[in-house]
Design a protein around this motif. Structure first.
Motif, short mmCIF file in Angstrom:
data_model
loop_
_atom_site.label_atom_id
_atom_site.label_comp_id
_atom_site.label_asym_id
_atom_site.label_seq_id
_atom_site.Cartn_x
_atom_site.Cartn_y
_atom_site.Cartn_z
N ASP A 39 0.84 -1.19 0.00
CA ASP A 39 0.00 0.00 0.00
C ASP A 39 0.89 1.25 0.00
O ASP A 39 1.88 1.33 0.74
N PRO A 40 0.57 2.26 -0.82
CA PRO A 40 1.41 3.47 -0.91
C PRO A 40 1.57 4.20 0.43
O PRO A 40 2.59 4.87 0.64
N LEU A 41 0.60 4.10 1.33
CA LEU A 41 0.67 4.81 2.60
C LEU A 41 1.30 3.99 3.71
O LEU A 41 1.38 4.45 4.85
N PHE A 42 1.77 2.77 3.37
CA PHE A 42 2.21 1.84 4.42
C PHE A 42 3.57 2.23 5.00
O PHE A 42 4.54 2.48 4.27
N THR A 43 3.61 2.32 6.33
CA THR A 43 4.85 2.28 7.11
C THR A 43 4.53 1.43 8.33
O THR A 43 3.46 1.57 8.93
N GLU A 44 5.44 0.55 8.69
CA GLU A 44 5.15 -0.41 9.75
C GLU A 44 4.76 0.28 11.06
O GLU A 44 3.75 -0.08 11.70
N GLU A 45 5.50 1.29 11.45
CA GLU A 45 5.23 1.96 12.72
C GLU A 45 3.89 2.68 12.69
O GLU A 45 3.11 2.62 13.65
N LYS A 46 3.58 3.31 11.58
CA LYS A 46 2.33 4.05 11.47
C LYS A 46 1.12 3.12 11.53
O LYS A 46 0.11 3.40 12.20
N VAL A 47 1.23 1.96 10.87
CA VAL A 47 0.12 1.02 10.86
C VAL A 47 -0.07 0.41 12.24
O VAL A 47 -1.21 0.23 12.72
N ILE A 48 1.04 0.08 12.91
CA ILE A 48 0.94 -0.50 14.26
C ILE A 48 0.26 0.48 15.21
O ILE A 48 -0.62 0.10 16.01
N ASN A 49 0.63 1.76 15.12
CA ASN A 49 0.01 2.76 15.99
C ASN A 49 -1.48 2.92 15.66
O ASN A 49 -2.31 3.12 16.57
N LEU A 50 -1.83 2.80 14.40
CA LEU A 50 -3.24 2.89 14.01
C LEU A 50 -4.03 1.75 14.64
O LEU A 50 -5.12 1.97 15.21
N PHE A 51 -3.49 0.53 14.57
CA PHE A 51 -4.20 -0.63 15.13
C PHE A 51 -4.29 -0.53 16.66
O PHE A 51 -5.31 -0.92 17.25
N LYS A 52 -3.26 -0.01 17.28
CA LYS A 52 -3.32 0.16 18.74
C LYS A 52 -4.43 1.13 19.11
O LYS A 52 -5.16 0.93 20.09
N GLY A 53 -4.55 2.21 18.34
CA GLY A 53 -5.59 3.19 18.63
C GLY A 53 -6.99 2.63 18.41
O GLY A 53 -7.96 3.13 18.99
N LEU A 54 -7.12 1.60 17.58
CA LEU A 54 -8.42 0.99 17.31
C LEU A 54 -8.77 -0.10 18.32
O LEU A 54 -9.87 -0.66 18.27
N GLY A 55 -7.83 -0.41 19.26
CA GLY A 55 -8.11 -1.38 20.32
C GLY A 55 -7.86 -2.81 19.94
O GLY A 55 -8.55 -3.73 20.44
N ALA A 56 -6.89 -3.07 19.06
CA ALA A 56 -6.58 -4.45 18.67
C ALA A 56 -6.01 -5.22 19.85
O ALA A 56 -5.22 -4.69 20.64
N VAL A 57 -6.41 -6.51 19.97
CA VAL A 57 -5.92 -7.33 21.08
C VAL A 57 -4.57 -7.95 20.76
O VAL A 57 -3.83 -8.35 21.66
N LYS A 58 -4.24 -8.05 19.46
CA LYS A 58 -2.94 -8.60 19.08
C LYS A 58 -2.54 -8.03 17.74
O LYS A 58 -3.34 -8.02 16.79
N ILE A 59 -1.30 -7.55 17.65
CA ILE A 59 -0.77 -6.98 16.42
C ILE A 59 0.47 -7.76 16.05
O ILE A 59 1.33 -8.03 16.90
N GLU A 60 0.57 -8.13 14.75
CA GLU A 60 1.69 -8.98 14.32
C GLU A 60 2.15 -8.54 12.93
O GLU A 60 1.34 -8.26 12.05
N THR A 61 3.44 -8.50 12.75
CA THR A 61 4.03 -8.21 11.43
C THR A 61 4.28 -9.53 10.72
O THR A 61 4.92 -10.43 11.28
N ILE A 62 3.79 -9.63 9.51
CA ILE A 62 3.90 -10.87 8.72
C ILE A 62 4.98 -10.67 7.66
O ILE A 62 4.97 -9.65 6.93
N TYR A 63 5.88 -11.66 7.54
CA TYR A 63 6.95 -11.62 6.55
C TYR A 63 6.71 -12.67 5.47
O TYR A 63 6.05 -13.69 5.69
N TYR A 64 7.26 -12.39 4.30
CA TYR A 64 7.14 -13.34 3.21
C TYR A 64 7.89 -14.63 3.53
O TYR A 64 8.98 -14.58 4.13
#
Length: 388
Positions: free
Chosen positions: A155-180
């Motif tokens: 995604d053109p707007l993707f940065t790992e730190e920005k997305v993680i902070n977005l999910f934290k603000g939405l109340g996610a119970v678990k956040i995980e970075t997936i690698y190929y």
């Protein structure tokens, strides 16, 4: 599976459908396009939250369905009108009502098959066994009781730190970075594999050949091939005349069966009498059998204008004085014995059905030559029936 350092995306898990619905709306409102949601069951309103466009799958179904309709109608038209034109039961060369069932079935078949293949191959890009989400804790959770969302790194707007902070603000119970995952190469044309296929092919070929051409002709496996029977037109080694198809012994009669006494005679000496009264049930039976066996040559009303459209010599009319003056037994004799080009129908129509046909012929004759009293009686009965 082993994974590389290349990020596929960031996933987030939520506990209930309301939270994942809200999260999907916030993510798309933030401008992310490469977003997907995984839930254990369909969540109402998710299409709108993800701002998904209407699927083109319906157009695929419609296009292939109409293509199937056009193809099968053309195929049947070409077969019956160009390649092998033949009149069947007096029908036209292109009897559309008779073709409707197969047209419907082929339309549904092609539409259904195209829908399945289009959905799996074109829209879902399956099979895709090497998808990065496979064999992850995220996928196991959303397959059981969690609701997940993933934002891909493409995604053109993707940065790992920005997305993680977005999910934290939405109340996610678990956040995980997936690698190929690491790419696995399976060499199909490896010499050992090719040799294995050749050996399997040779064994399968010889095994099939041996079973069907050798084993089935070796005792005791040949019992299906060597049977004490004869097939039609086969030469007999048992009978002196070499004929395997035997005619019944002359003079024998099946138990409970009284043979027709005038078979083979041009005119019966004492014609049989009709044992069946012209009841409603008998006339209905006679009508069905008349339309099946008699009307192709004699016409639906016995006027001698058959439904074969000059494909076969038309039969005589039943309304001539000669036929009207015939007794029921004489007509029965013609149906049973045959006359001129008309063959015997004894093997196709039972005795009761023959007498029922004769009763129906008498009805047609009376209707064609109705007297004034018959017309009055018919109108009276019609008025009584309408009053009921």
């Amino acid at each position: 599976m082993d994974r590389t350092n290349k990020i596929f995306g960031v996933t987030a898990l939520f506990d209930d459908p309301n939270k994942i619905l809200k999260a999907a709306g916030k993510v798309t409102d933030a401008g992310y396009k490469k977003v997907d949601v995984n839930t254990p069951y369909p969540v109402h309103g998710m299409d709108g939250a993800l701002k998904l466009r209407r699927s083109f799958l319906g157009f695929v179904t419609l296009t292939f369905g109409f293509s199937g309709t056009a193809f099968i109608l053309f195929f049947m038209w070409w077969t019956f009108n160009i390649d092998y034109p033949i009149v069947i039961g007096g029908k036209p060369f292109f009897p559309l009502p008779a073709f409707i069932p197969i047209t419907f079935e082929f339309t549904v078949l092609l539409a259904a098959v195209s829908t399945v293949f289009g959905m799996i191959a074109a829209f879902f890009n399956l099979p895709k066994n090497s998808h990065p989400l496979n064999d992850t804790g995220y996928m196991r959770s959303v397959s059981l009781n969690k609701f997940g969302i993933v934002i891909e790194a493409s995604d053109p707007l993707f940065t790992e730190e920005k997305v993680i902070n977005l999910f934290k603000g939405l109340g996610a119970v678990k956040i995980e970075t997936i690698y190929y995952p690491e790419e696995e190469v399976f060499r199909i044309f490896e010499p050992k594999f090719i040799a294995f296929l050749i050996v399997v092919g040779i064994i399968s070929w010889y095994g099939t050949y041996f079973m069907l051409n050798q084993l089935m002709y070796i005792a005791p496996f040949n019992w299906m091939d060597k049977q004490d029977k004869t097939i039609p037109q086969e030469k007999s080694e048992f009978f002196a005349d070499k004929f395997s198809m035997r005619t019944p012994v002359e003079g024998t009669v099946a138990r409970g069966f009284i043979p027709y006494p005038y078979i083979g005679q041009p005119e019966p000496k004492e014609p049989l009498a009709n044992p069946y009264l012209p009841t409603k049930e008998t006339l209905q039976l006679g009508e069905r059998k008349f339309l099946t066996f008699c009307s192709p040559c004699h016409g639906n009303y016995g006027e001698g204008q058959g439904r074969l459209h000059s494909q076969f010599p038309p039969g005589p009319t039943f309304h001539s004085n000669r036929v009207i003056e015939m007794s029921d037994g004489q007509i029965y004799h013609i149906i049973t014995n045959g006359r001129n080009v008309m063959p015997s129908y004894a093997s196709q129509i039972t005795r009761k059905e023959r007498w029922a046909i004769i009763n129906y012929i008498r009805v047609l004759q009376r209707a064609e030559n109705a007297s004034e009293s018959d017309v009055k009686t018919a109108k009276k009965e019609e008025s009584v029936n309408n009053a009921r």
